[in-house]
Design a protein around this motif. Sequence first.
Motif, mmCIF file in Angstrom:
data_model
loop_
_atom_site.group_PDB
_atom_site.id
_atom_site.type_symbol
_atom_site.label_atom_id
_atom_site.label_comp_id
_atom_site.label_asym_id
_atom_site.label_seq_id
_atom_site.Cartn_x
_atom_site.Cartn_y
_atom_site.Cartn_z
ATOM 1 N N VAL A 192 10.536 27.421 -29.459
ATOM 2 C CA VAL A 192 10.188 27.568 -28.041
ATOM 3 C C VAL A 192 8.680 27.523 -27.869
ATOM 4 N N ASN A 195 14.114 30.024 -33.577
ATOM 5 C CA ASN A 195 14.162 29.800 -32.131
ATOM 6 C C ASN A 195 12.876 30.260 -31.454
ATOM 7 N N TYR A 202 10.399 31.485 -21.537
ATOM 8 C CA TYR A 202 11.774 31.044 -21.780
ATOM 9 C C TYR A 202 12.562 32.282 -22.186
ATOM 10 N N ILE A 219 16.392 22.578 -26.176
ATOM 11 C CA ILE A 219 14.940 22.434 -26.311
ATOM 12 C C ILE A 219 14.551 20.966 -26.417
ATOM 13 N N PRO A 249 8.326 32.702 -25.895
ATOM 14 C CA PRO A 249 9.749 33.018 -26.090
ATOM 15 C C PRO A 249 10.023 34.474 -25.720
#
Length: 373
Positions: free
Chosen positions: A232, A228, A217, A204, A240
Amino acid sequence: MCQSMKYHHNVSDEICTKDSIASYLNKDSVSICQLLYFLDIDDIASYVERSYYADKDWHFRYKISSMIKLIVVKSFRNLSFEKTISTLTNQEAKLLYFEDENGTINLPSHATLHHFVKYRLGKEGFNEIMFRIGKKISRITKIRDLKTDSTPLEASRYDRYADYNPHYKCKMDKAHITMIGTLPIYMTHTKGAANDSPELKKHIDVLVKMGVDIDTYALDGGYDSFNNHADVWYKLKAKPVIAYSSDSKVHNEGTMKRIDHWVNKMWKIGGSIHMKYENKLRFLYENGRKKQVGMHLRNKNIEDEGFEEEYSKRAECERIHKNIKWTVKFDIRGMKNASKEMYSIMKFVTYQLLVTANLQNKVKQTNSFAKYV
């Protein structure tokens, strides 16, 4: 870089260099050097000269772009340094621009090529080249979906430094590869038993530096964490699309009711339930509530009926990983432990450069290299 390359260069010995790569696309067998002839890496070569050759003028005996292309030939043909040089024909040497103004072929020795790879560039140099190619690819393409996945770099069963991975049932290291669409833009190398999730932060951070512009993503369940999800969304401004387990439930702390509660609770530092939706999430992320933002984003995926369709784009990972392994022998068998990471990145850079050559020349099948030898 997105324009078709038009070169005009007369090459003897029955090698014809047309002004377009299209002249070779219907042939069954073409030298890899012919594809590399149409690859423009002058900007990368200039960077290498500035960064790694600034100490002595006499190092400029060979064109840097030609040396980099020679590395591609070595990796693509899976040859030793010595055989890479000894098996190169005069025609191929000319296509790589190892011909001086007098028409004399002037090839480096295999020791010179080895020195260029291991000591002149090394892991740092290949990492920087990989970043620059990835940045170019991300700017050329109009694709807006990103995905990251790991793939095994198989080792010899006798390799005492490699981890045994019970899932793949072999000794191995791992390559963690990020692609935009089917185009590889970044890779990291870890031990074979390393977890996938911690590597995502490195990817990232690099993607932010590249300035990638994406919508989604996609990641498998190995990257499923609240942090996470939040990273994102916040750092890449993308949705995400991370797989979750079948027994995953909607977290109460991630509901809009709780989002509004915590935004309102922080009114003294600027929180307000009257903020726009995205501003609320950004405010919480920046004020110690990143995990809650991740819970909210994962809740949205669980409730999203179109999630599976978006996640299906990640299936391209395994197909491209297989193609990389077929193209450049992407493993660590027979490598010294200290050199594994550098050579795995070198092979990844080789594949990136081949993809870049197809992109520059508007070849539709950008990951197809079966015709080249």
